[in-house]
Design a protein around this motif. Structure first.
Motif, mmCIF file in Angstrom:
data_model
loop_
_atom_site.group_PDB
_atom_site.id
_atom_site.type_symbol
_atom_site.label_atom_id
_atom_site.label_comp_id
_atom_site.label_asym_id
_atom_site.label_seq_id
_atom_site.Cartn_x
_atom_site.Cartn_y
_atom_site.Cartn_z
ATOM 1 N N LYS A 62 4.938 3.204 0.845
ATOM 2 C CA LYS A 62 3.810 2.331 1.190
ATOM 3 C C LYS A 62 3.411 1.449 0.006
ATOM 4 O O LYS A 62 3.061 0.282 0.199
ATOM 5 C CB LYS A 62 2.616 3.153 1.668
ATOM 6 N N THR A 63 3.480 1.986 -1.203
ATOM 7 C CA THR A 63 3.186 1.171 -2.388
ATOM 8 C C THR A 63 4.221 0.067 -2.508
ATOM 9 O O THR A 63 3.878 -1.094 -2.745
ATOM 10 C CB THR A 63 3.153 2.041 -3.661
ATOM 11 N N TYR A 64 5.494 0.423 -2.327
ATOM 12 C CA TYR A 64 6.543 -0.599 -2.382
ATOM 13 C C TYR A 64 6.289 -1.679 -1.329
ATOM 14 O O TYR A 64 6.381 -2.877 -1.621
ATOM 15 C CB TYR A 64 7.933 0.017 -2.183
ATOM 16 N N GLU A 65 5.968 -1.275 -0.103
ATOM 17 C CA GLU A 65 5.735 -2.250 0.958
ATOM 18 C C GLU A 65 4.536 -3.143 0.644
ATOM 19 O O GLU A 65 4.535 -4.330 0.989
ATOM 20 C CB GLU A 65 5.563 -1.548 2.300
ATOM 21 N N SER A 66 3.519 -2.598 -0.023
ATOM 22 C CA SER A 66 2.353 -3.426 -0.366
ATOM 23 C C SER A 66 2.714 -4.451 -1.455
ATOM 24 O O SER A 66 2.170 -5.549 -1.480
ATOM 25 C CB SER A 66 1.171 -2.568 -0.798
ATOM 26 N N ILE A 67 3.650 -4.103 -2.339
ATOM 27 C CA ILE A 67 4.120 -5.043 -3.363
ATOM 28 C C ILE A 67 5.032 -6.086 -2.710
ATOM 29 O O ILE A 67 4.971 -7.266 -3.030
ATOM 30 C CB ILE A 67 4.855 -4.303 -4.496
ATOM 31 N N GLY A 68 5.878 -5.631 -1.797
ATOM 32 C CA GLY A 68 6.700 -6.538 -1.003
ATOM 33 C C GLY A 68 8.066 -6.888 -1.547
ATOM 34 O O GLY A 68 8.862 -7.506 -0.859
ATOM 35 N N LYS A 69 8.334 -6.498 -2.798
ATOM 36 C CA LYS A 69 9.638 -6.809 -3.392
ATOM 37 C C LYS A 69 9.829 -5.923 -4.616
ATOM 38 O O LYS A 69 8.861 -5.400 -5.169
ATOM 39 C CB LYS A 69 9.716 -8.275 -3.802
ATOM 40 N N PRO A 70 11.080 -5.763 -5.073
ATOM 41 C CA PRO A 70 11.291 -4.996 -6.305
ATOM 42 C C PRO A 70 10.625 -5.694 -7.489
ATOM 43 O O PRO A 70 10.655 -6.927 -7.581
ATOM 44 C CB PRO A 70 12.813 -4.989 -6.470
ATOM 45 N N LEU A 71 10.024 -4.912 -8.378
ATOM 46 C CA LEU A 71 9.434 -5.486 -9.585
ATOM 47 C C LEU A 71 10.559 -5.791 -10.571
ATOM 48 O O LEU A 71 11.423 -4.943 -10.812
ATOM 49 C CB LEU A 71 8.406 -4.534 -10.187
ATOM 50 N N TRP A 85 15.409 3.835 6.667
ATOM 51 C CA TRP A 85 14.799 2.723 5.934
ATOM 52 C C TRP A 85 15.686 2.300 4.779
ATOM 53 O O TRP A 85 16.204 3.134 4.044
ATOM 54 C CB TRP A 85 13.417 3.162 5.433
ATOM 55 N N PHE A 86 15.880 0.997 4.618
ATOM 56 C CA PHE A 86 16.708 0.472 3.531
ATOM 57 C C PHE A 86 16.141 -0.855 3.053
ATOM 58 O O PHE A 86 15.683 -1.663 3.858
ATOM 59 C CB PHE A 86 18.155 0.273 3.996
ATOM 60 N N GLU A 87 16.174 -1.078 1.751
ATOM 61 C CA GLU A 87 15.768 -2.344 1.152
ATOM 62 C C GLU A 87 16.733 -2.674 0.023
ATOM 63 O O GLU A 87 17.155 -1.789 -0.725
ATOM 64 C CB GLU A 87 14.348 -2.244 0.564
#
Length: 181
Positions: A62-71, A85-87
């Motif tokens: 959920k934290t990753y989804e709120s950021i929306g992209k890899p840092l 789930w895959f990104e």
């Protein structure tokens, strides 16, 4: 009985591998609402970037989804129970233990960046807390665990007043685990 050599090795291990939680929270430990941060503080974002750049970061899905992209300039390790789930650009693992195992292979400094559930699972196993304490009391649905003064000692604090870019007063605080030896 610990020898001087053993003490040296234990100290060296502590220096070599450091696991740190990074969190921004309000005065009542609030950290988010509806999967979003509660404030926008550019100085805090720069502080976060300075701390974590070049190191692995561990976060929940959920934290990753709120950021929306890899840092950028970090290995992004995301803990998720979601099987399908895959990104692109991130490492997805099924547990905190697995995340830490991968992170240790990448770098000696590991940063846990949220969210609430991940913080609850890791606060007992980390060495250090890097807290941005925001002088605010906002509506929230996600909270950081209580920082127990019998376990954690504040070792540094630098405070900043609100300005035209940062809408709240806040302090950068460092807590280190009290050695039980």
């Amino acid at each position: 009985m610990l020898t001087k050599y053993t003490n040296y090795v234990l100290i060296l291990q502590k220096i070599i591998l450091m696991t740190t939680i990074v969190v921004a929270m309000g005065e009542k430990n609030e950290i988010g609402c509806n999967n979003q941060l509660l404030w926008h503080l550019p100085k805090d974002l720069k502080h976060f970037k300075d701390l974590t750049s070049g190191h692995p970061i561990i976060m929940g899905r959920k934290t990753y989804e709120s950021i929306g992209k890899p840092l950028p300039n970090r290995t992004n390790i995301v803990v998720s129970r979601k099987k399908d789930w895959f990104e692109e650009g991130i490492l997805i693992v099924g547990s905190i233990k697995e995340a830490v195992k991968f992170a240790k292979k990448i770098d000696e400094n590991i940063f846990i960046i949220g969210g609430g559930n991940i913080y609850e699972q890791t606060i007992e196993i980390v060495d250090k807390l890097e807290v941005t304490l925001v002088k605010a009391d906002l509506e929230a649905d996600t909270y950081f665990p209580k920082i127990n003064p019998e376990i954690w000692k504040k070792t540094a604090e630098v405070c900043h007043e609100k300005d035209e870019k940062n809408g709240y007063d806040f302090c950068f605080q460092t807590f280190e685990k009290i050695n039980a030896d």
